[in-house]
Design an enzyme around this catalytic site. Sequence first.
Site, short mmCIF file in Angstrom:
data_model
loop_
_atom_site.label_atom_id
_atom_site.label_comp_id
_atom_site.label_asym_id
_atom_site.label_seq_id
_atom_site.Cartn_x
_atom_site.Cartn_y
_atom_site.Cartn_z
N LYS A 14 -11.06 2.06 0.17
CA LYS A 14 -9.77 1.47 0.14
C LYS A 14 -9.89 -0.11 -0.36
CE LYS A 14 -8.51 4.21 4.18
NZ LYS A 14 -8.71 4.36 5.65
N GLN A 58 -8.38 1.01 11.36
CA GLN A 58 -9.38 2.36 11.19
C GLN A 58 -9.60 3.07 12.56
OE1 GLN A 58 -10.23 3.26 7.82
NE2 GLN A 58 -11.11 5.00 8.94
N ASP A 83 0.25 3.06 7.40
CA ASP A 83 -0.67 4.32 7.76
C ASP A 83 0.39 5.18 8.42
OD1 ASP A 83 -3.18 5.18 6.96
OD2 ASP A 83 -4.14 4.26 8.63
#
Length: 893
Positions: A14, A58, A83
């Site tokens: 990313k 994450q 997200d």
Amino acid sequence: VGNRDDSNLYINMKLKAAAEIGISANHIKLPNTATEADVLKCIASLNADPAVHGFIVQLPLDSNKPINTEKITNAVAPEKDVDGLSSINAGKLSRGDLGDCFIPCTPKGCMELIRQTGVQVAGKRAVVIGRSKIVGAPMHDLLLWNNATVTTCHSKTSTLAEEVGKADILVVAAGRAEMVKGEWIKPGAIVIDCGINHVPDSTKASGKRVVGDVAYSSAKEKASFITPVPGGVGPMTVAMLMQSTVESAQRFLEKFQPGKWTIQYSQLTLQMPVPSDIEISKACMPKPIEQVAKEIGLFPDEVELYGQTKAKVQLSVLKRLQNQPDGKYVVVTGITPTPLGEGKSTTTVGLVQALGAHLHQNVFACVRQPSQGPTFGIKGGAAGGGYCQVVPMEEFNLHLTGDIHAITAANNLVAAAIDARIFHELTQSDQALYNRLVPSVSGVRKFSDIQIRRLQKLGINKTDPMALTKEEVNAFVRLDIDPGTITWQRVLDTNDRFLRKITIGQSVTEKGFTRTAQFDITVSSEIMAVLALADGLDDMKKRFGRMVVASSKKGQPVTADDLGVTGALAVLMKDAVKPNLMQTLEGTPVFVHAGPFANIAHGNSSVLADKIALKLVGKDGFVVTEAGFGADIGMEKFFNIKCRYSGLRPHVVVLVATVRALKMHGGGPAVTAGVPLPKEYTEENLQLVAKGCSNLKKQIQNARLFGVPVVVAVNAFKTDTKAELALVVQHAKEAGAFDAVECTHWAEGGKGALALAQAVQRASQAPSNFRFLYDVELPVVDKIRLIAQQVYGARDIELLPEAQEKVALYTKQGFGNLPICMAKTHLSLSHDPEQKGAPTGFVLPIRDIRASVGAGFLYPLVGTMSTMPGLPTRPCFYDIDLDSVSGEVNGLF
């Protein structure tokens, strides 16, 4: 959180993708010892930071502490949840609000892959295998709202092969290696494989290979389009994360006005006649102070809550905003006041309410914290008045966050240290003193840091306690304080006239060491003046160390650092140094910080509050700060002392005047608080007003001495006539004011100060050629004379013998280049409170001079005055009470 290899791999992908397209991306790495609170604190900071447009947590969270993943994902602000995992974004997706939410990146990537095939989703039969919150469930919703007929299958579906065979579009996210067989797939179907699984493979160096949830080799023979694993959905998921971040930035910029706060103002419900201040305050429902902090751009970790209505603000804000340009700087002062006060605080609050709630400018008020002495003694409060108040007024006036109590404790620690040191030096030998000052601990003797500084001051460059000679030990342990030179007094925050002169040390344990001393009120302590002038914790500590408490018998200054108390003072004051955040009745922010006396000290709120406020409002905003007493005192000290140390330069002076005060200066009878006004003040008398305008003109002239535009605020009372108000406006403009306006904010709130706010806006654009009245390098007497002649209108000054001695002493000790802080009556431009108007030709008597070396000024004493006020016959506390059922405070003004 933690250091999982797979998480690091995904994050690096990313970061690399972000770098390729110009997104500034950072990896915040918390250790695997991080608690849920640690993660939530980090998320709260990112939520509040306008420079961050999106962030992801994450998963999984690799911590050895229990962490609720659901709680963590829902803590992410929905508008930054790129997200798409928060319940709010999931809820919007499930009900079809696709344009007002973030979609999880893998389903979004799947839809993009389907779109790129050119096949229309609408009307197709879709099957999703898997029901996770990350892929399966949002994929179902996304296909459904794109008009597909969707079936969700999972591990309990008994007819899985049959369902797969019906699918025009198949999305598989089951997490089971090659579970979907090629023969199940409908010919020509689109197959999106989201699985990542490892299976044994002896041909690979690692002994394993990555496969998806679909048996690729057989499925590709049936499907029209199929995603490979690896290299299919994974890169597209990363691309969608980048796209969502760009979308977030675009949404932010659509709403964002550079530098403009998004603030919710409180609506006033005005009543006539105007109720009491406490009734108005109680009728107001203040916003939670957390909300105020968020509205003005403070981050959660920069705010320390003290209940629901007040908070302290961390000094770290200054570092974060160091590159932000300052706003416009406005100081509110007044003509020479009557004992009733002329409404400077009320005008300060009214002006910021007008600028903020009515003109929608970023604006901060910065005011002093009131002392408990006047609150319970003669004033009853200092939060403003009418519909222009800092609220809740009882919180404002009573204790607040305890800063004044911290000053009391710190000041009295110094006082105790002085007398204890004299006592111990009188009763012990050099060696006994040395053994106690530098004791052996576990067989080791060591100087503390503050003792090393004392040695260096004495020119002794040694760090081994055993290496000092007898002469060096003597110099080190003997401060040799001359009791007759002690200038440091004890303080308390109560008007107690019977402590103005006391005898201490009368206990038999003090072995005959007695001396005459006194108590002052806490706000006159030099520690309060230091708090107001310090520009940070380190500067405050240094100023504490420099505070001179007495002289030695050889005439050398003895400091707090010599006493060894500097570090302890900093510890006592570590929270007090942070400004206190409150709000006005109309919801504009206020800093309440420091409250030095306006005669014995400089009478202004803190430099730190002003500096933080100027950064928060931004270049087009306004900070309105108030200077105590009339312009000849508070404003002069604001310019010559506060601005000199802060480096800040004001744009506008607001000078508050009232008809009743000008009538007094024109020869009207004396007025007394709590006593009905004589008829001269309640009936029109243009002659008295015109004559009294001499004081107004002089104070305008005083402000213009410093090169700053002046706006006169004529604070109107119901007894004033239109002709009287118009006459004051006329005289003000003729005297050189940039503008003069009538104000009715006490009765109308910010609306009543609109004309004043607009005049201040215009004046802030006018040229401001700010200058100090004097150069600090001038001799002490010359600086005093300049203030007396140019600001007060005196013909000359007269130094009485004690003052002459102090000039010589302070010059010899190296303090002659400090600014001057004149301590005189606030009720006249002269030293005589009975002389009203603008007296001239008088000689100003200077009876003594004192030094506040830590704060950084000398203060000449003009005439006679006490720093411990007394209680009147009927103090305000007669009216103050507590409702024992509701806990409400009653009786404050």
